[in-house]
Structure formats: C-alpha cells, structure tokens
Design a protein around this motif. Structure first.
Motif, PDB file in Angstrom:
ATOM      1  N   LEU A   5     -30.414-131.669 -13.565  1.00  0.00           N
ATOM      2  CA  LEU A   5     -31.790-132.125 -13.619  1.00  0.00           C
ATOM      3  C   LEU A   5     -32.212-132.364 -12.193  1.00  0.00           C
ATOM      4  N   ARG A   6     -33.240-131.652 -11.762  1.00  0.00           N
ATOM      5  CA  ARG A   6     -33.653-131.798 -10.367  1.00  0.00           C
ATOM      6  C   ARG A   6     -35.160-131.740 -10.264  1.00  0.00           C
ATOM      7  N   LYS A   8     -38.635-130.833  -7.686  1.00  0.00           N
ATOM      8  CA  LYS A   8     -38.999-129.727  -6.802  1.00  0.00           C
ATOM      9  C   LYS A   8     -38.690-130.081  -5.365  1.00  0.00           C
ATOM     10  N   GLN A  46     -30.944-119.761  -1.966  1.00  0.00           N
ATOM     11  CA  GLN A  46     -31.507-119.846  -3.307  1.00  0.00           C
ATOM     12  C   GLN A  46     -31.497-118.474  -3.956  1.00  0.00           C
ATOM     13  N   ARG A  49     -33.533-116.940 -10.184  1.00  0.00           N
ATOM     14  CA  ARG A  49     -33.120-116.967 -11.588  1.00  0.00           C
ATOM     15  C   ARG A  49     -34.293-116.484 -12.428  1.00  0.00           C
ATOM     16  N   ARG A  82     -35.885-117.128 -23.190  1.00  0.00           N
ATOM     17  CA  ARG A  82     -35.582-118.408 -22.556  1.00  0.00           C
ATOM     18  C   ARG A  82     -34.774-119.251 -23.522  1.00  0.00           C
ATOM     19  N   LYS A 116     -34.666-122.272 -14.542  1.00  0.00           N
ATOM     20  CA  LYS A 116     -35.151-123.641 -14.707  1.00  0.00           C
ATOM     21  C   LYS A 116     -36.149-123.718 -15.854  1.00  0.00           C
ATOM     22  N   LYS A 117     -36.078-124.819 -16.604  1.00  0.00           N
ATOM     23  CA  LYS A 117     -37.014-125.072 -17.693  1.00  0.00           C
ATOM     24  C   LYS A 117     -37.595-126.454 -17.470  1.00  0.00           C
ATOM     25  N   GLY A 118     -38.905-126.531 -17.303  1.00  0.00           N
ATOM     26  CA  GLY A 118     -39.555-127.809 -17.071  1.00  0.00           C
ATOM     27  C   GLY A 118     -39.711-128.602 -18.350  1.00  0.00           C
ATOM     28  N   SER A 123     -39.084-133.605 -15.245  1.00  0.00           N
ATOM     29  CA  SER A 123     -37.759-133.145 -14.823  1.00  0.00           C
ATOM     30  C   SER A 123     -37.566-131.679 -15.226  1.00  0.00           C
ATOM     31  N   GLU A 124     -36.539-131.080 -14.670  1.00  0.00           N
ATOM     32  CA  GLU A 124     -36.217-129.690 -14.973  1.00  0.00           C
ATOM     33  C   GLU A 124     -34.754-129.605 -15.379  1.00  0.00           C
ATOM     34  N   GLN A 126     -31.481-126.993 -15.830  1.00  0.00           N
ATOM     35  CA  GLN A 126     -30.970-125.699 -15.395  1.00  0.00           C
ATOM     36  C   GLN A 126     -29.456-125.700 -15.606  1.00  0.00           C
TER      37      GLN A 126
END
Length: 170
Positions: A5-6, A8, A46, A49, A82, A116-118, A123-124, A126
């Motif tokens: 969870l990260r 931006k 980076q 993805r 997804r 990544k999925k918001g 939060s995101e 991944q």
C-alpha cells in the motif's frame, strides 16, 4: 508475494538535483526542462505495470493442479483484465495428478495483479506477481484451497467463495 500500500511519489527532487550540474549560467530554465523530461534512471527504477492482456503468464494460486497459465483472452474489455476480472487461459505447467492438465483451456479469476489499483480511501494496492484462481464457465471454483493474499475488492465482483477460502485478505 506481498501486497504494498503506497501513496503517490514524484521524482522532482531527483530531477532538480540533476539540473544543478547542467546549469552553467545560473538560470532557472534548465531545471524546468529537466523536470519535464524523464531521465534514464527513472525508467530503470520504475517498471511499467499494465493490464493483464493476451500472452501474459500468470501464477495459479489454488490446488486445482495447474502451476502456470497463459492468458488467451480477457473477458473484461479491449485493454485487459484487472483484479476480480475473468480471463480465459491455457495451462502451460501442471502437476502430475491434478484436476487440470497441461494444454487445457480454462477460465480464471484474477486475484493478484502487479498493476496498481486505487481504493476509495486514497491508498493503492499492488502485488508482486500476477495470479489467478481457476474456475469453471459458471464461476465455481475447481480447487478447494486458495493460497496467499487476495484483495477485498473481490467482494464487489461477487467472488465471495474465493474470499472465504483465502488465507489472507488484504
């Protein structure tokens, strides 16, 4: 295999530090040019993805007998699949005495994706790898166990049986 969870992150500080060596006359215009242009170190650090699309290799995280599946078609749309979407895949590696064999065409539900999925709270989520659970054409599970973490977004897609069998819900 862990989920991250990260928030931006930007590379403005690194780009501004790189512009100090390029600025010969003390002007501020070169730092704006450096920020607008992506550097080679950003591309190396980076990896891009993307969606799960045709010819993507996915790990199978249930005990149906398959180890690796290659995506043939995404049943979501033109871009790809997804988290929680159904795909059609071909079994590339399988265990000797499993329910599915090498070369079988199977349906699967994406339970982990490297893209990544918001989330609604900002939060995101991944994952490190792309993984599926094999189901039949009606959406019922072939295996009886699901290994590793799965996201709670599967609840919105009506895959409650996968959540019930999962070891860990992220």
């Amino acid at each position: 295999m862990a989920a991250f969870l990260r928030s931006k992150c930007s590379s403005v500080g690194r780009a501004m530090m790189g512009s100090l060596g390029n600025n010969l006359y003390g002007g501020a215009t070169s730092s704006i040019e450096t920020v607008a242009r992506p550097s080679r170190s950003d591309a190396v650090c980076q990896q891009i993805r993307t969606f799960i699309q045709m010819r993507t290799n996915l790990k199978v995280v249930d005990n149906s007998g398959a180890k690796r599946v290659m995506c043939i078609q995404s049943l979501r749309g033109k871009k790809g699949a997804r988290l929680g979407d159904m795909i059609i895949g071909s079994v590339k590696e399988a265990q000797p005495r499993g329910k599915v064999k090498k070369g079988d065409v199977v349906y699967g539900v994406v339970v982990r994706a490297a893209m990544k999925k918001g989330r609604s709270d900002g939060s995101e989520v991944q994952f490190d790898d792309n993984a599926i659970v094999i189901v039949n054409n009606k959406g019922e599970l072939i295996g009886t166990r699901v290994f590793g973490p799965v996201p709670h977004e599967l609840r919105k897609k009506k895959h409650l049986k996968i959540l019930a069998l999962a070891e860990h819900i992220v």
